[in-house]
Design a protein around this motif. Structure first.
Motif, PDB file in Angstrom:
ATOM      1  N   TYR A 198       0.812  -1.223   0.000  1.00 21.54           N
ATOM      2  CA  TYR A 198       0.000   0.000   0.000  1.00 21.54           C
ATOM      3  C   TYR A 198       0.841   1.267   0.000  1.00 21.54           C
ATOM      4  CZ  TYR A 198      -3.857   3.124   0.873  1.00 21.54           C
ATOM      5  OH  TYR A 198      -4.776   4.131   0.746  1.00 21.54           O
ATOM      6  N   ARG A 199       2.008   1.228   0.615  1.00 19.72           N
ATOM      7  CA  ARG A 199       2.862   2.420   0.603  1.00 19.72           C
ATOM      8  C   ARG A 199       3.317   2.728  -0.822  1.00 19.72           C
ATOM      9  NH1 ARG A 199       6.844   1.813   5.895  1.00 19.72           N
ATOM     10  NH2 ARG A 199       5.194   1.728   7.472  1.00 19.72           N
ATOM     11  N   LEU A 200       3.611   1.690  -1.585  1.00 30.88           N
ATOM     12  CA  LEU A 200       3.986   1.913  -2.991  1.00 30.88           C
ATOM     13  C   LEU A 200       2.806   2.491  -3.758  1.00 30.88           C
ATOM     14  CD1 LEU A 200       5.981  -1.375  -3.717  1.00 30.88           C
ATOM     15  CD2 LEU A 200       6.894   0.899  -3.194  1.00 30.88           C
ATOM     16  N   LEU A 201       1.598   2.029  -3.422  1.00 31.63           N
ATOM     17  CA  LEU A 201       0.411   2.561  -4.085  1.00 31.63           C
ATOM     18  C   LEU A 201       0.230   4.045  -3.765  1.00 31.63           C
ATOM     19  CD1 LEU A 201      -2.060   1.728  -5.823  1.00 31.63           C
ATOM     20  CD2 LEU A 201      -3.304   1.421  -3.688  1.00 31.63           C
ATOM     21  N   LEU A 202       0.526   4.435  -2.531  1.00 28.89           N
ATOM     22  CA  LEU A 202       0.431   5.850  -2.163  1.00 28.89           C
ATOM     23  C   LEU A 202       1.427   6.681  -2.964  1.00 28.89           C
ATOM     24  CD1 LEU A 202       0.050   5.740   1.729  1.00 28.89           C
ATOM     25  CD2 LEU A 202      -1.670   6.396   0.052  1.00 28.89           C
ATOM     26  N   ALA A 203       2.643   6.161  -3.096  1.00 25.55           N
ATOM     27  CA  ALA A 203       3.648   6.880  -3.883  1.00 25.55           C
ATOM     28  C   ALA A 203       3.212   6.988  -5.334  1.00 25.55           C
ATOM     29  CB  ALA A 203       4.997   6.167  -3.779  1.00 25.55           C
ATOM     30  N   GLY A 204       2.669   5.902  -5.886  1.00 24.83           N
ATOM     31  CA  GLY A 204       2.169   5.949  -7.256  1.00 24.83           C
ATOM     32  C   GLY A 204       1.015   6.913  -7.414  1.00 24.83           C
ATOM     33  N   GLY A 205       0.142   6.974  -6.398  1.00 30.48           N
ATOM     34  CA  GLY A 205      -0.971   7.919  -6.449  1.00 30.48           C
ATOM     35  C   GLY A 205      -0.501   9.360  -6.439  1.00 30.48           C
ATOM     36  N   ALA A 206       0.527   9.644  -5.617  1.00 30.19           N
ATOM     37  CA  ALA A 206       1.071  11.003  -5.576  1.00 30.19           C
ATOM     38  C   ALA A 206       1.674  11.384  -6.926  1.00 30.19           C
ATOM     39  CB  ALA A 206       2.119  11.109  -4.475  1.00 30.19           C
TER      40      ALA A 206
END
Length: 305
Positions: free
Chosen positions: A62-70
């Motif tokens: 999920y942290r990678l998903l947050l970075a991708g979302g940003a």
């Protein structure tokens, strides 16, 4: 050149994105807000619990998903020149797993209860041979994966020489639930009485927890259909909005400061509806019977005063 009011709106949206990303990452790292601002652990607990309810692939990355979302939000903002578009892109990517799995799920709690029942039954089996409870807990070789952390802490406290009653009381803080309080109380009562019926009591408690897990599994299965309908509606709404914003003729009303504000309001309402759905789907936790660590600390402070 972008007018000054658009720049101000852009900075505001950027701040919201930064605060959202920072808050989520901080929560996932275990950050705890000050006690005088908000009740300790409530916001962090809800967020972490929501992430833990996701399937392993989403949860672990999920942290990678947050970075991708940003990154997606920043790219969308740069391409379109409109901050609300970027903010919605970030929210869509960051919230994708919660859209695919709306309304929460009791699967995590079911697994937790099943693990507790298994652990209690293991203790009952070993204890039936006459081995002391403390030695049983410390010497147990196999512990359900879900309970490795709290049981490991308990074994460490007992091994370090901490009084058994205090160690069992700390277990209630680690489990942070009504069933955890019941188990801790059972252990603490045994420290006082040292009665011979502990094995039977552990086995009975294990059966009770197993029945609770089975009941919760049935309830969760009944709610699966409602979650499926919410998933389809959410994905349809996101698809329609994406098509509208990509199409230049349809997106003209949103290419103004007022349109950007309206778009943000619509996005907030959509997110609020999903949060409301999740809140309605989550079962109320049973009231705890033992004081929490914070409540005990306050009680000591008031007594000292």
């Amino acid at each position: 050149m972008i007018p000054s009011y658009l720049s101000a709106l852009g900075m505001l949206a950027g701040a919201v994105v930064a605060l959202s990303l920072t808050g989520v990452v901080a929560a996932l790292r275990g950050w705890r807000p000050a006690a005088h601002v908000v009740r300790p652990g409530r916001v962090r607990g809800r967020l972490v619990r929501a992430v833990e309810e996701l399937p392993p692939g989403w949860r672990d990355n999920y942290r990678l998903l947050l970075a991708g979302g940003a990154g997606t939000g920043a790219l969308t903002w740069a391409v379109t020149g409109w901050p609300a578009h970027g903010l919605l892109a970030f929210a869509t990517v960051a919230g994708l797993p919660f859209i695919l799995y709306p309304g929460g799920s009791s699967r995590t709690e079911v697994a937790r209860l099943e693990a507790i029942a298994e652990w209690l039954q293991q203790l009952a089996s070993v204890r039936a041979g006459g081995k002391p409870l403390e030695s049983t807990i410390v010497g147990l070789n196999t512990v359900p994966a879900v309970l490795e952390r709290p049981v490991g802490r308990l074994a460490g406290r007992l091994s370090s020489g901490m009084p058994a009653r205090e160690a069992y009381r700390a277990l209630a803080d680690d489990l942070a639930s009504r069933i955890g309080d019941d188990i801790s109380q059972l252990f603490m009562d045994h420290v006082t009485s040292r009665g011979p019926g502990l094995a039977r009591a552990l086995s009975a408690q294990a059966s009770l927890v197993a029945r609770q897990a089975a009941d919760l599994r049935d309830i969760d299965a009944e709610r699966a259909k409602a979650r499926s309908e919410a998933r389809r509606v959410s994905l349809f709404a996101i698809t329609v909005v994406t098509v509208i914003l990509i199409n230049g003729s349809y997106s003209k009303p949103f290419a103004t400061p007022l349109g950007q504000l309206g778009l943000l309001v619509l996005g907030v309402l959509f997110v609020a509806s999903l949060l409301w759905l999740r809140h309605m789907a989550v079962m109320e936790e049973e009231p705890r019977t033992l004081l929490t660590a914070e409540e005990r600390a306050k009680q000591k402070e008031s007594g000292a005063a």
